[in-house]
Scaffold this motif. Structure first.
Motif, PDB file in Angstrom:
ATOM      1  N   TRP A   1       1.076  -1.055   0.196  1.00 33.92           N
ATOM      2  CA  TRP A   1       0.466   0.017   0.004  1.00 33.92           C
ATOM      3  C   TRP A   1       0.765   0.780  -0.133  1.00 33.92           C
ATOM      4  O   TRP A   1       0.297   2.569  -0.657  1.00 33.92           O
ATOM      5  CB  TRP A   1      -0.728  -0.251   1.030  1.00 33.92           C
TER       6      TRP A   1
ATOM      7  N   THR B   1       3.854   1.494  -1.975  1.00 30.37           N
ATOM      8  CA  THR B   1       4.455   1.622  -2.827  1.00 30.37           C
ATOM      9  C   THR B   1       3.164   1.786  -3.732  1.00 30.37           C
ATOM     10  O   THR B   1       3.226   2.754  -4.251  1.00 30.37           O
ATOM     11  CB  THR B   1       4.654  -0.130  -3.772  1.00 30.37           C
ATOM     12  N   ALA B   2       1.764   2.019  -3.873  1.00 28.29           N
ATOM     13  CA  ALA B   2       0.951   2.325  -4.314  1.00 28.29           C
ATOM     14  C   ALA B   2       0.717   3.877  -3.733  1.00 28.29           C
ATOM     15  O   ALA B   2       0.346   4.635  -4.802  1.00 28.29           O
ATOM     16  CB  ALA B   2      -0.657   1.548  -3.789  1.00 28.29           C
TER      17      ALA B   2
ATOM     18  N   ARG C   1       2.981   5.852  -3.383  1.00 21.86           N
ATOM     19  CA  ARG C   1       4.321   6.756  -4.123  1.00 21.86           C
ATOM     20  C   ARG C   1       3.606   6.319  -5.792  1.00 21.86           C
ATOM     21  O   ARG C   1       3.803   7.673  -6.717  1.00 21.86           O
ATOM     22  CB  ARG C   1       5.318   6.236  -4.147  1.00 21.86           C
ATOM     23  N   ALA C   2       2.901   5.423  -6.187  1.00 22.33           N
ATOM     24  CA  ALA C   2       2.826   5.061  -7.721  1.00 22.33           C
ATOM     25  C   ALA C   2       1.571   6.331  -8.242  1.00 22.33           C
ATOM     26  O   ALA C   2       1.333   7.189  -8.691  1.00 22.33           O
ATOM     27  CB  ALA C   2       1.890   3.420  -8.089  1.00 22.33           C
TER      28      ALA C   2
END
Lengths: 235, 328
Positions: free
Chosen positions: B192, B194-195, B197-198
């Motif tokens: 989550w 990483t999500a 940041r994405a």
């Protein structure tokens, strides 16, 4: 039953009517290409399928299920992966994180690891770059990463938006041969291309779109020999 | 003069770290929201203030019930921190849902003005409730962790004076450190995170990956506001008295800290907060001395902000802000 079907799709993009009653289908295991010139409505068609553009009229079916009103993340989870125009790699995520994002909806870590191995099989160069930031890769590598990322979700249909754009001819050759290889291993592909000749070379069927309408469709071999198409797109 | 500055240095560092840790965590809330929505969430300082009031209210209630007397102080603190951060987390999420999400496609300025409006609303709401309940909007909570600890820094280096701090300093610093390390881990190492940041980098493409962008944005608001609210509790414990306006200037400074570290950058916000806190305390202790009495300690903010301007003149992207080269 078609794996993906568009029925009479009308859509607006930026205030103008970009699609005026598009009918199109893709069957399991096919490569279908959608060709046409700039602004003909190719990208809008893909965006309508993935839910980024809402059609004003018409329906979209995935495996017979109506996904017309699905949101982009819902469409992605239900099995449509899109490699967007311009690749849209996450520039500040590492290559590995980019791939992991592709598998965001996959809960099983083992499946994620298996799929990553499969991606490395098709794109060995990605494996050497796992800890590098996505934004620092070359255009060709980014295209490969974008395709690998899309494969990570284990899609039923893979949609590619202008994969050849801005790439050197030798890289385009590679990309197209990988698309072909993916298809031979069972992947259903909807390929949008301006590079009509190369797209028709690998596709089973093709659709020609012009100012939002499907002008012509049929077997690639037939389209390749058509005088009108030859003149407009293959010259 | 140098010798005199060195005399007070240990105390400056201790006070600066306590204040800086508070700036740092509030700065995280600004930087996270900015990173994902490019919105300066001016209401965030008010979330911090609301947290201070909720925490103090719980402490007063627990004291009234006689629980504080029988409970270990640390346990009471933990309880207050958890309840407060969950509440402020949901308040932050609610603000996003009601006030910002409908304006997602509107020009940034409109959302900014809305944020300022929400900020006033929270101030007045807290003031109103406190006045109704207590007859006064300035609130002093039960004192906790007030024993002073002496640090014999003079034995380390003879030029140093001895320093001292309240026990609450340790609480502030340890809790702040735990929150920052946990958040850093969450953002960099989990799915989550990483999500998040994405989504900050490319919202549309994140959605194509199957990420529910609204859920991620909600999560960002929850985390930022939960941390901000918990920091409010820490502030109340460290400094004793609170009023509904503490969030304004502190929020401004925390935002400054976020810019100093490079807005949108998590570690930058932490560093910027600590730096700003230490600079401020340094100025507060030494300005009179350094300017021969022309500027007193009350000019500490001028000093701190002058440093900010200097940094930004030479490094407009902030200390940790990176200009990432992106190939097309």
């Amino acid at each position: 039953m078609h794996i993906l079907e568009l029925r009479d799709i009308h859509a607006f993009y930026g205030g103008i009517q970009a699609l005026k009653g598009v009918n199109l289908y893709v069957d399991k295991g096919e490569i279908v290409t959608l060709i046409g010139s700039n602004g003909a409505g190719k990208s809008t068609t893909l965006k309508t399928i993935s839910g980024q553009v809402k059609p004003k009229q018409g329906n979209i079916f995935l495996n017979g299920k109506d996904i017309t009103s699905a949101l982009p993340h819902e469409t992605a989870v239900s099995g449509v992966a899109q490699v967007p125009e311009g690749r849209r790699i996450f520039p500040r995520l590492t290559v590995k994180e980019n791939l992991e994002m592709g598998a965001f909806s996959v809960k099983n870590k083992k499946v994620v690891a298996e799929r990553m191995e499969k991606v490395f099989h098709y794109f060995p160069r990605i494996k050497e770059r796992l800890s590098q930031r996505g934004g620092t890769m070359s255009g060709g590598e980014q295209q490969m990463l974008a395709m690998g990322r899309a494969l990570m979700s284990g899609p039923n249909v893979l949609m590619l938006d202008e994969p050849s754009m801005g790439l050197a001819p030798i890289i385009v050759e590679q990309i197209f041969s990988i698309i072909k290889e993916l298809n031979e291993s069972g992947m259903t592909i909807l390929l949008v291309e301006q590079n009509a000749y190369q797209a028709l070379q690998i596709a089973n069927r093709g659709y020609v779109i012009q100012t939002g309408e499907i002008l012509m469709s049929g077997q690639s071999s037939v389209l390749l020999r058509d005088d009108q198409i030859k003149e407009a797109y293959l010259a | 003069m140098l010798a005199e500055i060195l005399h007070t240095l240990p105390q400056v560092l201790i006070d600066g770290l306590a204040l800086g840790a508070i700036y740092a965590i509030v700065a995280l809330g600004y930087t996270m929201v900015y990173g994902i929505l490019e919105l300066i969430n001016f209401a965030h300082g008010e979330i911090f203030m609301t947290g201070a009031f909720i925490g103090t209210a719980i402490l007063i209630t627990l004291t009234g019930l006689g629980w504080i007397a029988v409970m270990p102080a640390l346990l009471a603190l933990l309880l207050v921190l958890v309840i407060t951060s969950v509440l402020t987390g949901f308040i932050g999420m609610g603000i996003e849902r009601i006030a910002y999400r409908p304006l997602r496609k509107a020009p940034k300025l409109i959302t900014l003005i809305t944020a300022i409006g929400v900020s006033f609303l929270l101030q007045d709401l807290v003031r109103f409730i406190t006045e109704v309940k207590r007859g006064n909007y300035i609130l002093t909570g039960p004192s906790m962790f007030t024993d002073r600890v002496e640090v014999k820094t003079s034995s380390v280096l003879s030029v140093f004076n001895d320093a001292s701090f309240k026990e609450s300093f340790i609480i502030v610093f340890v809790v702040a450190a735990i929150m920052m390390i946990t958040l850093d881990f969450f953002i960099n190492k989990t799915k989550w995170g990483t999500a998040m940041r994405a989504v900050a980098q490319d919202r549309d493409t994140s959605a194509l990956m199957g990420v529910n962008v609204n859920k991620v944005i909600g999560l960002v608001f929850f985390l930022g506001s939960a941390l901000g609210g918990a920091t409010g509790v820490l502030f109340a414990i460290q400094y004793g008295t609170i009023d509904p306006y503490i969030g304004f200037i502190l929020g401004l400074k925390a935002f400054t800290a976020a810019v100093l570290g490079g807005i949108g950058n998590i570690r930058g916000a932490m560093f910027g907060g600590i730096l700003l806190g230490v600079l401020e305390m340094f100025a507060s202790a030494n300005l009179t001395l350094m300017t021969n009495g022309v500027f007193g300690a009350e000019y500490k903010d001028v000093f701190a902000f002058a440093i900010l301007i200097l940094v930004l003149l030479f490094k407009p992207e902030g200390i940790f802000g990176k200009v990432v080269m992106e190939k097309v």
